[in-house]
Design a protein around this motif. Structure first.
Motif, PDB file in Angstrom:
ATOM      1  N   HIS A 241      46.527  27.928  37.371  1.00  0.00           N
ATOM      2  CA  HIS A 241      47.110  26.593  37.541  1.00  0.00           C
ATOM      3  C   HIS A 241      48.536  26.717  38.065  1.00  0.00           C
ATOM      4  O   HIS A 241      49.330  27.517  37.553  1.00  0.00           O
ATOM      5  N   THR A 253      50.295  29.301  35.378  1.00  0.00           N
ATOM      6  CA  THR A 253      49.602  29.943  34.257  1.00  0.00           C
ATOM      7  C   THR A 253      48.302  30.517  34.794  1.00  0.00           C
ATOM      8  O   THR A 253      47.696  29.967  35.716  1.00  0.00           O
ATOM      9  N   HIS A 255      44.762  33.348  33.614  1.00  0.00           N
ATOM     10  CA  HIS A 255      44.078  34.322  32.774  1.00  0.00           C
ATOM     11  C   HIS A 255      43.663  35.476  33.677  1.00  0.00           C
ATOM     12  O   HIS A 255      42.999  35.269  34.701  1.00  0.00           O
ATOM     13  N   THR A 271      55.008  39.312  37.556  1.00  0.00           N
ATOM     14  CA  THR A 271      55.930  38.183  37.354  1.00  0.00           C
ATOM     15  C   THR A 271      57.055  38.208  38.384  1.00  0.00           C
ATOM     16  O   THR A 271      57.423  37.166  38.946  1.00  0.00           O
ATOM     17  N   HIS A 282      58.497  29.884  36.855  1.00  0.00           N
ATOM     18  CA  HIS A 282      58.057  30.090  35.465  1.00  0.00           C
ATOM     19  C   HIS A 282      56.605  30.566  35.471  1.00  0.00           C
ATOM     20  O   HIS A 282      55.716  29.858  35.926  1.00  0.00           O
ATOM     21  N   THR A 283      56.389  31.768  34.948  1.00  0.00           N
ATOM     22  CA  THR A 283      55.047  32.358  34.937  1.00  0.00           C
ATOM     23  C   THR A 283      54.591  32.649  33.509  1.00  0.00           C
ATOM     24  O   THR A 283      55.328  33.243  32.726  1.00  0.00           O
ATOM     25  N   THR A 284      53.375  32.229  33.193  1.00  0.00           N
ATOM     26  CA  THR A 284      52.764  32.567  31.907  1.00  0.00           C
ATOM     27  C   THR A 284      51.388  33.170  32.193  1.00  0.00           C
ATOM     28  O   THR A 284      50.537  32.507  32.803  1.00  0.00           O
ATOM     29  N   ILE A 285      51.191  34.414  31.772  1.00  0.00           N
ATOM     30  CA  ILE A 285      49.940  35.115  32.061  1.00  0.00           C
ATOM     31  C   ILE A 285      49.277  35.571  30.765  1.00  0.00           C
ATOM     32  O   ILE A 285      49.923  36.151  29.892  1.00  0.00           O
ATOM     33  N   GLN A 286      47.997  35.283  30.665  1.00  0.00           N
ATOM     34  CA  GLN A 286      47.200  35.755  29.525  1.00  0.00           C
ATOM     35  C   GLN A 286      46.256  36.838  30.037  1.00  0.00           C
ATOM     36  O   GLN A 286      45.508  36.629  30.991  1.00  0.00           O
ATOM     37  N   CYS A 295      47.638  38.397  24.641  1.00  0.00           N
ATOM     38  CA  CYS A 295      48.410  37.370  25.333  1.00  0.00           C
ATOM     39  C   CYS A 295      49.847  37.810  25.523  1.00  0.00           C
ATOM     40  O   CYS A 295      50.486  38.219  24.571  1.00  0.00           O
ATOM     41  N   SER A 297      53.355  36.437  27.462  1.00  0.00           N
ATOM     42  CA  SER A 297      53.982  35.331  28.181  1.00  0.00           C
ATOM     43  C   SER A 297      55.369  35.734  28.632  1.00  0.00           C
ATOM     44  O   SER A 297      56.100  36.382  27.896  1.00  0.00           O
TER      45      SER A 297
END
Length: 298
Positions: A241, A253, A255, A271, A282-286, A295, A297
């Protein structure tokens, strides 16, 4: 202390183009409204109304710049940065409303057909308008903000469009002064409305896209997915997303199905690449490995 002083000075420099534009245009609008009445000119009125919407957009954009200095809260974890998106959308809507008012006045003037228009007043007032708008636009160009900020771009485009509109008003004033053809005035008003719609439509579409959490313009979603898919330590990508959290910042974000060798070094590299090469602030990766879910972040 030195760092804080430098930051404060930087924020003031960012605000300067907005404040200068607001001050110059407010002073001009007051004068133009008065002379539009004296000249009996719908074109001058349209130009002034366009300037009113520009001042409103400049004020909203300036307020949006201010919110970048507000800290995030527990209820607004991204802070107030998305206010810039709202400001940009409101700016475009104000311009479209202004167009409706301008066209209504022009139609009334054309149907009336008997009013006198003073071409000389139109010429001199519009010439002042050209100087004011080019001067305001110059300060934006000097700051360079319009290159990467949708709000600044919208304000900059509005100012340049206003300068162009004022050139058209000068031409109409010359024609009216030499020919006495008063119908030129409302026709120019209609053309001004068309120019406003064309100049603001792209900003309006981008603002609407951001309000709907669309991928921001300039972000290569396919390129990002391809980069993640082809990373040596990544097996699969899903739930990707990307959306805008302001007119200048994008968030992501995702997965990732990863190999056993995947490490924090890989995560840091991904990142960093997403930020430097793809403009993701802003990056959030699971990460997921078989049934084990780890997880991480950033």
């Amino acid at each position: 202390m030195g760092h804080e002083h430098h930051h404060h000075e930087f924020e003031q420099n960012k605000q300067a183009p907005y404040l200068i534009g607001i001050g110059l245009n407010l002073a001009f609008i007051i004068g133009e409204m008065i002379f539009a009445k004296l000249a009996g000119s719908t074109a001058l009125f349209a130009d002034a109304l366009h300037s009113v919407s520009d001042v409103a957009s400049l004020i909203l954009s300036w307020l949006a710049v201010l919110v970048f200095g507000l800290k995030a809260t527990r209820k607004r974890t991204y802070g107030f940065h998305n206010t810039t998106i709202l400001a940009s959308a409101v700016n475009a809507i104000l311009l479209l409303i202004a167009v409706g008012i301008i066209w209504f006045e022009a139609i009334v003037k054309l149907l009336n057909g008997k009013s006198h228009v003073d071409g000389d007043i139109i010429i001199w007032v519009a010439l002042v308008g050209i100087v004011i708008n080019f001067l305001s636009a110059y300060f934006f160009a000097k700051s360079g903000q319009q290159e990467h900020d949708l709000n600044a771009k919208g304000a900059y485009i509005h100012l340049l469009a206003d300068a162009g509109v004022s050139v058209g008003v000068v031409v109409s004033g010359v024609l009216i002064a030499f020919t006495g053809w008063n119908w030129i005035d409302p026709i120019v008003s209609v053309l001004i409305g068309i120019i406003i719609v064309i100049s603001s439509w792209d900003v309006f579409k981008q603002s609407l896209n951001l309000l709907l959490n669309g991928v921001p313009a300039g972000i290569d979603e396919a390129g990002i997915e391809s980069y993640l898919d082809n990373h040596p330590a990544v097996k699969s990508v899903h739930d990707l997303h990307i959306w805008g959290i302001s007119t200048t910042e994008a968030a992501l974000t995702a997965h990732l199905g990863v190999q056993e060798s995947f490490s924090d070094v890989d995560l840091d590299e991904i990142t960093r690449t997403l930020k430097n090469d793809y403009g993701i602030a802003h990056t959030t990766i699971q990460t997921e490995l078989h049934t084990e879910i780890n997880c991480n972040s950033i």
